[in-house]
Motif scaffolding. Sequence first.
Motif, PDB file in Angstrom:
ATOM      1  N   ASN A 153       0.819  -1.215   0.000  1.00 28.65           N
ATOM      2  CA  ASN A 153       0.000   0.000   0.000  1.00 28.65           C
ATOM      3  C   ASN A 153       0.858   1.272   0.000  1.00 28.65           C
ATOM      4  OD1 ASN A 153       0.989   0.005   2.584  1.00 28.65           O
ATOM      5  ND2 ASN A 153      -1.006   0.120   3.599  1.00 28.65           N
ATOM      6  N   GLU A 154       2.193   1.124   0.053  1.00 32.08           N
ATOM      7  CA  GLU A 154       3.089   2.283  -0.042  1.00 32.08           C
ATOM      8  C   GLU A 154       3.478   2.589  -1.489  1.00 32.08           C
ATOM      9  OE1 GLU A 154       6.537   1.805   2.330  1.00 32.08           O
ATOM     10  OE2 GLU A 154       5.459   1.703   4.230  1.00 32.08           O
ATOM     11  N   GLU A 155       3.123   1.726  -2.410  1.00 38.55           N
ATOM     12  CA  GLU A 155       3.599   1.841  -3.787  1.00 38.55           C
ATOM     13  C   GLU A 155       3.181   3.173  -4.428  1.00 38.55           C
ATOM     14  OE1 GLU A 155       3.070  -0.514  -8.017  1.00 38.55           O
ATOM     15  OE2 GLU A 155       2.614  -1.543  -6.146  1.00 38.55           O
ATOM     16  N   GLY A 156       4.180   3.921  -4.871  1.00 38.80           N
ATOM     17  CA  GLY A 156       3.933   5.186  -5.554  1.00 38.80           C
ATOM     18  C   GLY A 156       3.605   6.335  -4.623  1.00 38.80           C
ATOM     19  N   ARG A 157       3.572   6.091  -3.329  1.00 41.67           N
ATOM     20  CA  ARG A 157       3.184   7.136  -2.374  1.00 41.67           C
ATOM     21  C   ARG A 157       4.417   7.782  -1.739  1.00 41.67           C
ATOM     22  NH1 ARG A 157      -1.263   4.378   1.481  1.00 41.67           N
ATOM     23  NH2 ARG A 157      -1.696   6.560   2.031  1.00 41.67           N
ATOM     24  N   LEU A 158       4.234   8.999  -1.256  1.00 43.61           N
ATOM     25  CA  LEU A 158       5.280   9.710  -0.534  1.00 43.61           C
ATOM     26  C   LEU A 158       5.244   9.246   0.921  1.00 43.61           C
ATOM     27  CD1 LEU A 158       7.238  11.829  -1.631  1.00 43.61           C
ATOM     28  CD2 LEU A 158       5.694  13.598  -0.789  1.00 43.61           C
ATOM     29  N   ILE A 159       6.382   8.761   1.411  1.00 46.58           N
ATOM     30  CA  ILE A 159       6.453   8.157   2.743  1.00 46.58           C
ATOM     31  C   ILE A 159       7.444   8.947   3.603  1.00 46.58           C
ATOM     32  CG2 ILE A 159       6.833   6.047   4.045  1.00 46.58           C
ATOM     33  CD1 ILE A 159       4.586   5.807   2.004  1.00 46.58           C
ATOM     34  N   ASP A 190       8.137  21.437   6.880  1.00 48.66           N
ATOM     35  CA  ASP A 190       6.747  21.255   7.291  1.00 48.66           C
ATOM     36  C   ASP A 190       5.843  20.864   6.129  1.00 48.66           C
ATOM     37  OD1 ASP A 190       7.175  23.710   6.112  1.00 48.66           O
ATOM     38  OD2 ASP A 190       5.631  24.737   7.272  1.00 48.66           O
ATOM     39  N   ARG A 191       6.310  21.073   4.889  1.00 58.97           N
ATOM     40  CA  ARG A 191       5.538  20.726   3.702  1.00 58.97           C
ATOM     41  C   ARG A 191       6.468  20.149   2.636  1.00 58.97           C
ATOM     42  NH1 ARG A 191       3.698  26.048   1.667  1.00 58.97           N
ATOM     43  NH2 ARG A 191       5.549  26.732   2.811  1.00 58.97           N
ATOM     44  N   ILE A 192       5.859  19.464   1.668  1.00 60.26           N
ATOM     45  CA  ILE A 192       6.626  18.911   0.550  1.00 60.26           C
ATOM     46  C   ILE A 192       5.903  19.246  -0.745  1.00 60.26           C
ATOM     47  CG2 ILE A 192       7.493  16.807  -0.533  1.00 60.26           C
ATOM     48  CD1 ILE A 192       7.712  15.604   2.235  1.00 60.26           C
ATOM     49  N   LEU A 193       6.643  19.767  -1.698  1.00 58.79           N
ATOM     50  CA  LEU A 193       6.139  20.017  -3.043  1.00 58.79           C
ATOM     51  C   LEU A 193       6.330  18.745  -3.854  1.00 58.79           C
ATOM     52  CD1 LEU A 193       5.244  22.189  -5.232  1.00 58.79           C
ATOM     53  CD2 LEU A 193       7.699  22.432  -5.685  1.00 58.79           C
ATOM     54  N   PRO A 209       1.432  14.911 -15.202  1.00 57.31           N
ATOM     55  CA  PRO A 209       1.452  15.223 -13.762  1.00 57.31           C
ATOM     56  C   PRO A 209       0.762  16.547 -13.436  1.00 57.31           C
ATOM     57  CG  PRO A 209       3.653  14.695 -14.598  1.00 57.31           C
ATOM     58  CD  PRO A 209       2.773  14.905 -15.778  1.00 57.31           C
ATOM     59  N   GLU A 210       0.239  16.599 -12.235  1.00 54.22           N
ATOM     60  CA  GLU A 210      -0.235  17.837 -11.636  1.00 54.22           C
ATOM     61  C   GLU A 210       0.653  18.142 -10.426  1.00 54.22           C
ATOM     62  OE1 GLU A 210      -4.869  18.305 -12.469  1.00 54.22           O
ATOM     63  OE2 GLU A 210      -4.439  16.520 -11.279  1.00 54.22           O
ATOM     64  N   LEU A 211       0.611  19.398  -9.984  1.00 54.81           N
ATOM     65  CA  LEU A 211       1.508  19.846  -8.926  1.00 54.81           C
ATOM     66  C   LEU A 211       0.726  20.023  -7.621  1.00 54.81           C
ATOM     67  CD1 LEU A 211       4.536  20.548  -8.800  1.00 54.81           C
ATOM     68  CD2 LEU A 211       3.894  22.949  -9.048  1.00 54.81           C
ATOM     69  N   TYR A 212       1.288  19.497  -6.515  1.00 54.39           N
ATOM     70  CA  TYR A 212       0.633  19.540  -5.215  1.00 54.39           C
ATOM     71  C   TYR A 212       1.644  19.939  -4.134  1.00 54.39           C
ATOM     72  CZ  TYR A 212      -2.650  16.291  -7.571  1.00 54.39           C
ATOM     73  OH  TYR A 212      -3.525  15.679  -8.441  1.00 54.39           O
ATOM     74  N   GLN A 213       1.113  20.215  -2.946  1.00 52.06           N
ATOM     75  CA  GLN A 213       1.929  20.257  -1.746  1.00 52.06           C
ATOM     76  C   GLN A 213       1.202  19.510  -0.639  1.00 52.06           C
ATOM     77  OE1 GLN A 213       2.563  24.373  -0.668  1.00 52.06           O
ATOM     78  NE2 GLN A 213       0.626  24.521   0.432  1.00 52.06           N
ATOM     79  N   VAL A 214       1.974  18.909   0.274  1.00 50.02           N
ATOM     80  CA  VAL A 214       1.399  18.115   1.344  1.00 50.02           C
ATOM     81  C   VAL A 214       2.142  18.428   2.639  1.00 50.02           C
ATOM     82  CG1 VAL A 214       2.919  16.132   0.873  1.00 50.02           C
ATOM     83  CG2 VAL A 214       0.748  15.764   2.071  1.00 50.02           C
ATOM     84  N   GLU A 235      -2.157  16.593   4.705  1.00 55.75           N
ATOM     85  CA  GLU A 235      -3.107  17.573   4.176  1.00 55.75           C
ATOM     86  C   GLU A 235      -2.589  18.087   2.827  1.00 55.75           C
ATOM     87  OE1 GLU A 235      -3.997  20.656   6.945  1.00 55.75           O
ATOM     88  OE2 GLU A 235      -5.085  19.315   8.312  1.00 55.75           O
ATOM     89  N   ILE A 236      -3.361  17.830   1.772  1.00 56.34           N
ATOM     90  CA  ILE A 236      -2.902  18.078   0.400  1.00 56.34           C
ATOM     91  C   ILE A 236      -3.598  19.299  -0.192  1.00 56.34           C
ATOM     92  CG2 ILE A 236      -2.947  17.155  -1.955  1.00 56.34           C
ATOM     93  CD1 ILE A 236      -2.334  14.466  -0.909  1.00 56.34           C
ATOM     94  N   GLU A 237      -2.833  20.073  -0.959  1.00 62.55           N
ATOM     95  CA  GLU A 237      -3.364  21.214  -1.710  1.00 62.55           C
ATOM     96  C   GLU A 237      -2.836  21.149  -3.139  1.00 62.55           C
ATOM     97  OE1 GLU A 237      -3.099  26.123  -1.826  1.00 62.55           O
ATOM     98  OE2 GLU A 237      -2.192  24.990  -0.166  1.00 62.55           O
ATOM     99  N   LYS A 238      -3.743  21.235  -4.114  1.00 60.44           N
ATOM    100  CA  LYS A 238      -3.318  21.238  -5.518  1.00 60.44           C
ATOM    101  C   LYS A 238      -2.876  22.655  -5.899  1.00 60.44           C
ATOM    102  CE  LYS A 238      -5.592  18.907  -8.644  1.00 60.44           C
ATOM    103  NZ  LYS A 238      -6.582  18.486  -9.684  1.00 60.44           N
TER     104      LYS A 238
END
Length: 507
Positions: A153-159, A190-193, A209-214, A235-238
């Motif tokens: 369930n971690e595949e492709g996700r930011l960990i 505190d955040r990641i682009l 791709p689209e651009l987000y921050q979390v 918490e994600i923001e596009k």
Amino acid sequence: MNSLTSKFKNLKWVQPLDQAALILIIVLTVLIGIVLLTGDRTTPKVKEFTWQNKQIGAEDMGFIMVFNRPMNRESVEKNLQIDPPLSGKMSWAGRRMAYTLSEPVPYGTPFSVQLKGARDHLYGEKQGTLIEPFTGFFRSRDRAFVYIGVQGNEEGRLILVNLSQKEPKPIPLTPEDLVVLDFEPYPKGDRILFSAITKSGQKQGLIEPELYQVTTGINPQSPEDNSKPAQPPGEIEKLLDNKYYRNLKLDLSPDGNIIVIQRVSKTNPNDASPWFIEKGKSPKPLNAQGGDFLIAPDSQSVVIAQGPDLTTILPLKPDAKPLEFLPKFGQVLGFARNGSAAAMVKFNPDGTRSLFVVNNQGQEQELYRTPPFGNIISAEFDPSNSVLYCLITEVLDHPETYKEQPYIVAIDIKTKQVIPFVILPNQQEINISLSPDGLALLFDQTVIKTGEPDDLEQSTKTQGGDTIKTSRIWILPLVIDTPTDGSKPQVKPEELPFLGFHPQWLP
């Protein structure tokens, strides 16, 4: 006192308000005389300690102590204790003492600052009053890093992994329906682009791709912050959609206020250039052609490779004229944190590549030249800006196949000495990341699926599009203990219990 009062009564021209003022002046004069005769007996103490109960990052290179009285400076410098010790130097401005560190604080460490036994310094006294004992506390930021998962369930996700916790566990930051392609932490951690595609789009072969921050859930609490409460992780923001353009390579400015991203029009492939996004504003094209790019340490300009032997520095403004041309250099790999130098690559006609350090005065120094067809993949300055940690490759002599041997090396900028650290197995892509305190390197070891067709449903792929079968993450300590028997010091990487690739330390 009675005689004085009777005199005031005889002065009919003196108004009651004037009488009160005269009495106050006389009383104050008497008190001042007493102070001058007996001395000021106020106990000296620390009024302010700028790092009290703060979390300190690599960019925080000094604290200030403010005293309520002028101090005997020698007694303060002799009695100030920091535990664990932090090397540095002191400077004074009146009642303010500044302690400037010689290197960043080690991350994941609590510190105490004690001052007792110091004395004040007034009126030329040799023995001043003892200071009120002071103890202050601060800690460095957590030792944490982020990677892209490759299994389950971690595949492709930011960990996220916080090594400062007693039992570090992987924390997914992005949802399962997004596949992360690239990312970069904000300067406070505190955040990641990040850029990502949906899994449904990936199954259809749509790599748009689209651009987000979390949010990471980490609160840096730097001295420059306003002690804002930490946001929970995930918490994600596009920030940027893919409606009209494909979003490719990205970079984040050192101050975290500007994003530069390569964009290609979906209707006109010739419409391709870097765009910049200022915080709180709409994206704007730079209208500049070029390939690889990095935002400069000043966060106001970008360095763009515009050919195999030309790099240009552009202001981050639409249609701006170049600030400077750097002929003969075809790639910029990284900058010193203070902006004093850049690591750049020159592509030589004989098939070799040269690693140069170019300072902000334009002086060039060649540090290393690869064998023919070797490569210099990445380079990072250490916090002292005296060493470059590099990922390089050399072509192995093999009669049947072309193979590159990757190495992690340290290059002393002053002596040009090359110190090999790790010989890595042959693999297509390797990522290294130097910790902000300069004490450890992270790198990955990926295994590519071979002899099998690429699976569109497989989330994790290299930048070249190869499907990743699995990937391990290693940590390489850079603090070397010299053996007592006179043998050469050894550094050995340690495998971490996490499966992923593209590991990056949080600032």
